[in-house]
Design an enzyme around this catalytic site. Structure first.
Site, PDB file in Angstrom:
ATOM      1  CE  LYS A 205      -3.613   2.386   2.640  1.00  0.00           C
ATOM      2  NZ  LYS A 205      -4.457   2.334   3.855  1.00  0.00           N
ATOM      3  NE  ARG A 215      -5.655  10.406   2.974  1.00  0.00           N
ATOM      4  CZ  ARG A 215      -5.241   9.149   2.874  1.00  0.00           C
ATOM      5  NH1 ARG A 215      -6.049   8.166   3.160  1.00  0.00           N
ATOM      6  NH2 ARG A 215      -3.998   8.867   2.497  1.00  0.00           N
ATOM      7  CE  LYS A 258      -6.391   2.227  -0.841  1.00  0.00           C
ATOM      8  NZ  LYS A 258      -7.037   2.343   0.481  1.00  0.00           N
ATOM      9  CB  SER A 284     -11.144   7.620  -3.912  1.00  0.00           C
ATOM     10  OG  SER A 284      -9.886   8.132  -3.481  1.00  0.00           O
TER      11      SER A 284
END
Length: 335
Positions: A205, A215, A258, A284
Protein backbone atom coordinates in the site's frame (compact mmCIF):
# COMPACT_ATOMS: atom_id res chain seq x y z
CA UNK A 1 8.09 -18.86 -28.31
CA UNK A 2 9.78 -19.30 -31.68
CA UNK A 3 7.76 -16.87 -33.80
CA UNK A 4 9.28 -18.25 -37.01
CA UNK A 5 6.90 -21.24 -36.86
CA UNK A 6 3.86 -18.96 -36.95
CA UNK A 7 4.22 -18.11 -40.63
CA UNK A 8 4.15 -14.77 -42.36
CA UNK A 9 1.67 -12.57 -44.23
CA UNK A 10 -0.44 -13.42 -46.19
CA UNK A 11 -0.57 -16.90 -44.62
CA UNK A 12 -0.86 -15.42 -41.15
CA UNK A 13 -3.46 -12.68 -40.85
CA UNK A 14 -3.95 -11.61 -37.23
CA UNK A 15 -7.22 -9.86 -38.04
CA UNK A 16 -8.97 -13.19 -38.68
CA UNK A 17 -9.44 -13.72 -34.95
CA UNK A 18 -10.82 -10.20 -34.50
CA UNK A 19 -13.52 -10.43 -37.15
CA UNK A 20 -16.60 -10.74 -34.90
CA UNK A 21 -17.64 -10.04 -31.28
CA UNK A 22 -18.37 -13.75 -30.74
CA UNK A 23 -14.93 -14.85 -31.89
CA UNK A 24 -13.20 -12.09 -29.93
CA UNK A 25 -14.92 -13.29 -26.75
CA UNK A 26 -14.05 -16.91 -27.50
CA UNK A 27 -10.32 -16.25 -27.83
CA UNK A 28 -10.01 -13.55 -25.15
CA UNK A 29 -6.96 -14.17 -22.97
CA UNK A 30 -8.32 -12.19 -20.02
CA UNK A 31 -11.87 -12.22 -18.70
CA UNK A 32 -13.61 -9.81 -16.33
CA UNK A 33 -16.63 -11.21 -14.46
CA UNK A 34 -18.88 -9.91 -11.66
CA UNK A 35 -17.33 -12.62 -9.44
CA UNK A 36 -14.06 -10.67 -9.54
CA UNK A 37 -15.57 -7.54 -7.96
CA UNK A 38 -15.66 -6.19 -4.41
CA UNK A 39 -17.72 -3.09 -3.60
CA UNK A 40 -16.54 -0.64 -0.89
CA UNK A 41 -19.22 0.83 1.37
CA UNK A 42 -18.97 3.70 3.86
CA UNK A 43 -21.29 3.27 6.84
CA UNK A 44 -22.16 5.91 9.43
CA UNK A 45 -24.53 6.28 12.43
CA UNK A 46 -28.17 7.26 12.05
CA UNK A 47 -31.20 6.12 10.10
CA UNK A 48 -32.17 6.94 6.53
CA UNK A 49 -28.85 8.76 6.14
CA UNK A 50 -27.40 9.18 2.65
CA UNK A 51 -24.64 11.77 2.59
CA UNK A 52 -23.19 12.22 -0.90
CA UNK A 53 -19.42 12.41 -1.18
CA UNK A 54 -18.85 15.48 -3.33
CA UNK A 55 -15.56 14.29 -4.79
CA UNK A 56 -16.92 10.82 -5.65
CA UNK A 57 -20.10 11.12 -7.75
CA UNK A 58 -22.52 8.31 -6.97
CA UNK A 59 -20.86 7.41 -3.66
CA UNK A 60 -22.55 8.15 -0.31
CA UNK A 61 -21.92 7.66 3.35
CA UNK A 62 -24.82 5.41 4.36
CA UNK A 63 -26.53 4.59 7.62
CA UNK A 64 -26.77 0.86 8.23
CA UNK A 65 -30.38 0.60 7.04
CA UNK A 66 -29.49 2.45 3.84
CA UNK A 67 -26.39 0.33 3.34
CA UNK A 68 -28.58 -2.79 3.53
CA UNK A 69 -31.00 -1.27 1.04
CA UNK A 70 -28.23 -0.13 -1.31
CA UNK A 71 -26.51 -3.50 -1.21
CA UNK A 72 -29.55 -5.05 -2.85
CA UNK A 73 -28.49 -3.31 -6.06
CA UNK A 74 -25.07 -4.92 -5.94
CA UNK A 75 -26.38 -8.36 -5.00
CA UNK A 76 -28.94 -8.31 -7.81
CA UNK A 77 -26.18 -7.39 -10.27
CA UNK A 78 -24.09 -10.34 -9.09
CA UNK A 79 -21.43 -8.59 -6.99
CA UNK A 80 -20.36 -11.25 -4.46
CA UNK A 81 -18.61 -9.14 -1.81
CA UNK A 82 -18.49 -5.78 -0.04
CA UNK A 83 -15.67 -4.05 1.86
CA UNK A 84 -16.84 -2.02 4.86
CA UNK A 85 -15.41 1.27 6.11
CA UNK A 86 -16.86 2.96 9.19
CA UNK A 87 -17.39 6.58 10.19
CA UNK A 88 -17.97 6.55 13.97
CA UNK A 89 -20.14 8.92 15.97
CA UNK A 90 -17.16 9.97 18.08
CA UNK A 91 -13.39 9.74 17.61
CA UNK A 92 -10.71 9.49 20.28
CA UNK A 93 -7.02 8.65 20.65
CA UNK A 94 -7.72 4.98 21.42
CA UNK A 95 -9.83 4.31 18.31
CA UNK A 96 -12.49 2.85 20.60
CA UNK A 97 -15.11 2.98 17.87
CA UNK A 98 -13.04 0.54 15.80
CA UNK A 99 -13.26 -2.34 18.29
CA UNK A 100 -16.50 -1.55 20.12
CA UNK A 101 -18.97 -4.46 20.07
CA UNK A 102 -21.62 -2.00 18.88
CA UNK A 103 -19.35 -0.05 16.56
CA UNK A 104 -20.73 1.12 13.25
CA UNK A 105 -18.94 -1.56 11.18
CA UNK A 106 -19.99 -4.26 13.64
CA UNK A 107 -23.62 -3.12 13.29
CA UNK A 108 -23.33 -3.16 9.51
CA UNK A 109 -21.82 -6.66 9.45
CA UNK A 110 -24.70 -8.09 11.48
CA UNK A 111 -27.34 -6.32 9.40
CA UNK A 112 -25.84 -7.32 6.05
CA UNK A 113 -25.30 -10.96 7.01
CA UNK A 114 -28.86 -11.12 8.33
CA UNK A 115 -30.30 -9.80 5.06
CA UNK A 116 -27.82 -11.38 2.63
CA UNK A 117 -26.34 -14.52 4.22
CA UNK A 118 -24.46 -15.44 1.03
CA UNK A 119 -22.87 -12.01 0.64
CA UNK A 120 -19.13 -12.08 1.47
CA UNK A 121 -18.55 -9.30 3.99
CA UNK A 122 -14.97 -8.04 4.24
CA UNK A 123 -13.95 -5.40 6.76
CA UNK A 124 -11.20 -2.84 6.52
CA UNK A 125 -9.11 -3.13 9.68
CA UNK A 126 -7.53 0.25 10.32
CA UNK A 127 -7.76 2.97 12.95
CA UNK A 128 -7.56 6.20 10.96
CA UNK A 129 -11.33 6.75 10.73
CA UNK A 130 -11.66 6.26 14.49
CA UNK A 131 -8.66 8.25 15.73
CA UNK A 132 -9.19 11.92 16.61
CA UNK A 133 -5.85 12.73 14.92
CA UNK A 134 -6.65 10.76 11.74
CA UNK A 135 -3.56 8.56 11.69
CA UNK A 136 -3.56 4.77 11.35
CA UNK A 137 -1.79 4.13 14.64
CA UNK A 138 -1.16 5.28 18.19
CA UNK A 139 0.56 8.67 18.43
CA UNK A 140 3.52 9.07 20.77
CA UNK A 141 5.19 12.33 21.73
CA UNK A 142 8.90 12.02 22.54
CA UNK A 143 11.57 14.68 22.95
CA UNK A 144 9.68 17.34 21.02
CA UNK A 145 8.84 14.89 18.22
CA UNK A 146 5.63 13.15 17.30
CA UNK A 147 5.59 9.70 15.76
CA UNK A 148 3.17 6.92 14.91
CA UNK A 149 4.14 4.11 17.27
CA UNK A 150 4.13 0.74 15.54
CA UNK A 151 4.08 -1.86 18.32
CA UNK A 152 1.44 -0.27 20.61
CA UNK A 153 -0.86 -0.10 17.58
CA UNK A 154 -0.80 -3.86 16.97
CA UNK A 155 -2.94 -4.73 19.98
CA UNK A 156 -5.67 -2.31 18.86
CA UNK A 157 -5.64 -3.68 15.32
CA UNK A 158 -5.88 -7.25 16.59
CA UNK A 159 -8.73 -6.29 18.92
CA UNK A 160 -10.55 -4.64 16.02
CA UNK A 161 -10.16 -7.69 13.78
CA UNK A 162 -11.51 -10.02 16.48
CA UNK A 163 -14.51 -7.74 17.07
CA UNK A 164 -15.29 -7.85 13.34
CA UNK A 165 -15.04 -11.64 13.35
CA UNK A 166 -17.34 -11.86 16.37
CA UNK A 167 -19.89 -9.70 14.53
CA UNK A 168 -19.88 -12.15 11.60
CA UNK A 169 -17.31 -10.83 9.11
CA UNK A 170 -16.20 -13.34 6.49
CA UNK A 171 -12.75 -11.82 5.99
CA UNK A 172 -10.64 -9.05 7.54
CA UNK A 173 -8.38 -6.72 5.57
CA UNK A 174 -5.72 -4.84 7.56
CA UNK A 175 -4.78 -1.64 5.74
CA UNK A 176 -2.71 0.22 8.35
CA UNK A 177 0.77 -0.79 7.11
CA UNK A 178 2.18 -1.29 10.62
CA UNK A 179 4.99 -3.84 10.69
CA UNK A 180 3.88 -7.16 12.16
CA UNK A 181 0.18 -6.49 12.06
CA UNK A 182 -0.74 -9.60 10.06
CA UNK A 183 1.00 -11.83 12.62
CA UNK A 184 -0.70 -10.02 15.50
CA UNK A 185 -4.14 -10.31 13.88
CA UNK A 186 -3.62 -13.96 12.92
CA UNK A 187 -2.61 -14.87 16.47
CA UNK A 188 -5.56 -12.99 17.98
CA UNK A 189 -8.07 -14.54 15.58
CA UNK A 190 -6.72 -18.02 16.28
CA UNK A 191 -6.89 -17.51 20.06
CA UNK A 192 -10.50 -16.35 19.70
CA UNK A 193 -11.49 -19.47 17.73
CA UNK A 194 -11.46 -17.85 14.26
CA UNK A 195 -8.59 -19.85 12.83
CA UNK A 196 -10.53 -20.38 9.57
CA UNK A 197 -11.16 -16.67 8.97
CA UNK A 198 -8.97 -15.47 6.06
CA UNK A 199 -6.85 -12.32 6.06
CA UNK A 200 -6.65 -10.12 2.97
CA UNK A 201 -3.61 -7.96 3.62
CA UNK A 202 -3.07 -4.53 2.10
CA UNK A 203 0.47 -5.80 1.58
CA UNK A 204 1.80 -3.20 -0.89
CA UNK A 205 0.00 0.00 0.00
CA UNK A 206 1.64 3.16 -1.26
CA UNK A 207 1.56 6.68 0.18
CA UNK A 208 -0.37 7.83 -2.85
CA UNK A 209 -1.89 11.10 -3.99
CA UNK A 210 -4.66 9.00 -5.56
CA UNK A 211 -6.40 8.62 -2.16
CA UNK A 212 -7.64 12.22 -2.01
CA UNK A 213 -11.38 11.65 -2.47
CA UNK A 214 -11.31 8.69 -0.07
CA UNK A 215 -10.18 11.01 2.73
CA UNK A 216 -13.45 12.91 2.31
CA UNK A 217 -15.55 9.75 2.10
CA UNK A 218 -14.02 8.16 5.21
CA UNK A 219 -13.43 11.44 7.07
CA UNK A 220 -9.91 10.18 7.72
CA UNK A 221 -7.51 12.94 6.69
CA UNK A 222 -4.64 13.20 9.22
CA UNK A 223 -4.75 16.30 11.40
CA UNK A 224 -0.97 16.70 11.15
CA UNK A 225 1.80 15.41 8.92
CA UNK A 226 1.18 12.61 6.46
CA UNK A 227 1.42 8.83 6.24
CA UNK A 228 4.75 8.53 4.48
CA UNK A 229 6.48 7.12 7.56
CA UNK A 230 4.40 3.93 7.34
CA UNK A 231 2.93 3.69 3.83
CA UNK A 232 5.24 2.85 0.93
CA UNK A 233 7.24 5.28 -1.18
CA UNK A 234 5.85 5.33 -4.76
CA UNK A 235 9.45 5.16 -6.05
CA UNK A 236 9.99 1.64 -4.71
CA UNK A 237 9.17 -1.66 -6.42
CA UNK A 238 11.56 -4.16 -4.86
CA UNK A 239 10.42 -3.03 -1.44
CA UNK A 240 6.88 -4.08 -2.36
CA UNK A 241 8.07 -7.64 -2.91
CA UNK A 242 9.68 -7.64 0.54
CA UNK A 243 6.51 -6.25 2.11
CA UNK A 244 4.34 -8.92 0.47
CA UNK A 245 6.76 -11.70 1.44
CA UNK A 246 6.66 -10.62 5.08
CA UNK A 247 2.85 -10.53 5.16
CA UNK A 248 2.62 -13.98 3.60
CA UNK A 249 5.10 -15.33 6.15
CA UNK A 250 2.96 -13.81 8.92
CA UNK A 251 -0.19 -15.56 7.70
CA UNK A 252 -1.85 -13.47 4.99
CA UNK A 253 -4.12 -15.63 2.82
CA UNK A 254 -4.61 -13.03 0.10
CA UNK A 255 -2.58 -9.91 -0.69
CA UNK A 256 -3.43 -6.55 -2.19
CA UNK A 257 -1.75 -3.85 -4.22
CA UNK A 258 -3.09 -0.31 -3.72
CA UNK A 259 -3.51 1.83 -5.85
CA UNK A 260 -4.09 -0.18 -9.01
CA UNK A 261 -3.68 1.57 -12.38
CA UNK A 262 -0.48 3.48 -11.61
CA UNK A 263 0.97 0.33 -10.02
CA UNK A 264 0.22 -2.38 -12.58
CA UNK A 265 3.91 -3.24 -12.67
CA UNK A 266 3.82 -3.96 -8.93
CA UNK A 267 0.63 -5.97 -9.31
CA UNK A 268 2.23 -8.11 -12.02
CA UNK A 269 5.39 -8.67 -10.01
CA UNK A 270 3.46 -9.65 -6.88
CA UNK A 271 1.28 -12.13 -8.74
CA UNK A 272 4.11 -13.74 -10.71
CA UNK A 273 6.46 -13.88 -7.72
CA UNK A 274 4.08 -15.38 -5.15
CA UNK A 275 1.10 -16.82 -7.03
CA UNK A 276 -1.19 -16.07 -4.08
CA UNK A 277 -4.72 -14.76 -4.69
CA UNK A 278 -4.08 -11.08 -5.37
CA UNK A 279 -6.41 -8.09 -5.16
CA UNK A 280 -6.09 -4.67 -6.80
CA UNK A 281 -7.77 -1.62 -5.31
CA UNK A 282 -9.08 0.78 -7.95
CA UNK A 283 -8.87 3.74 -5.61
CA UNK A 284 -11.00 6.84 -5.22
CA UNK A 285 -9.13 9.17 -7.57
CA UNK A 286 -9.12 6.55 -10.32
CA UNK A 287 -12.90 6.35 -9.97
CA UNK A 288 -13.41 10.12 -9.67
CA UNK A 289 -11.22 11.01 -12.65
CA UNK A 290 -13.26 8.74 -14.90
CA UNK A 291 -16.49 10.18 -13.51
CA UNK A 292 -15.31 13.77 -14.00
CA UNK A 293 -14.12 13.21 -17.56
CA UNK A 294 -17.32 11.36 -18.45
CA UNK A 295 -19.42 14.19 -17.03
CA UNK A 296 -17.64 16.55 -19.46
CA UNK A 297 -18.38 14.22 -22.36
CA UNK A 298 -14.67 13.61 -22.95
CA UNK A 299 -14.74 9.83 -22.49
CA UNK A 300 -17.15 6.90 -22.52
CA UNK A 301 -17.47 6.05 -18.80
CA UNK A 302 -18.51 2.45 -19.38
CA UNK A 303 -15.80 1.69 -21.95
CA UNK A 304 -12.99 3.35 -19.99
CA UNK A 305 -14.01 1.75 -16.68
CA UNK A 306 -14.18 -1.73 -18.19
CA UNK A 307 -10.85 -1.26 -19.98
CA UNK A 308 -9.15 -0.07 -16.78
CA UNK A 309 -10.46 -3.02 -14.76
CA UNK A 310 -9.52 -5.45 -17.53
CA UNK A 311 -5.98 -4.06 -17.38
CA UNK A 312 -5.86 -4.90 -13.67
CA UNK A 313 -7.01 -8.43 -14.41
CA UNK A 314 -4.43 -8.74 -17.20
CA UNK A 315 -1.68 -7.59 -14.83
CA UNK A 316 -2.57 -10.36 -12.38
CA UNK A 317 -5.51 -9.29 -10.19
CA UNK A 318 -7.81 -12.10 -9.11
CA UNK A 319 -10.06 -9.63 -7.27
CA UNK A 320 -10.76 -5.95 -7.92
CA UNK A 321 -12.08 -3.52 -5.34
CA UNK A 322 -13.96 -0.80 -7.20
CA UNK A 323 -16.54 1.85 -6.32
CA UNK A 324 -18.15 1.13 -9.68
CA UNK A 325 -18.81 -2.55 -8.89
CA UNK A 326 -22.65 -2.57 -9.23
CA UNK A 327 -22.52 -0.68 -12.53
CA UNK A 328 -19.68 -2.85 -13.83
CA UNK A 329 -21.53 -6.05 -12.97
CA UNK A 330 -24.62 -4.76 -14.76
CA UNK A 331 -22.58 -3.75 -17.83
CA UNK A 332 -20.97 -7.17 -17.98
CA UNK A 333 -24.38 -8.86 -18.00
CA UNK A 334 -25.46 -6.61 -20.87
CA UNK A 335 -22.61 -7.63 -23.15
Amino acid sequence: MDVSVLGQFPTRRMRRLRSSPVLRRMVAETILLPDHLIWPLFVRPGRKERRPVASMPGVCQLSVDEAVRETARAVEAGVPAVLLFGIPERKDEKASGAWSRNGIVQQAIRALKREYPNLWVITDVCLCEYMSHGHCGVVEHRRNTTRIANDPTLALLARTAVSHAEAGADMVAPSDMMDGRVAAIRAALDRAGFEDLPILSYAAKYASAFYGPFREAAESAPRFGDRRSYQMDPANAREAIREVALDIAEGADLVMVKPALAYLDILHQVKTTFGLPTAAYAVSAEYSMIKAAAAQGWIDERAVTLEALLAMRRAGADLIITYAAPDVARWLHQR
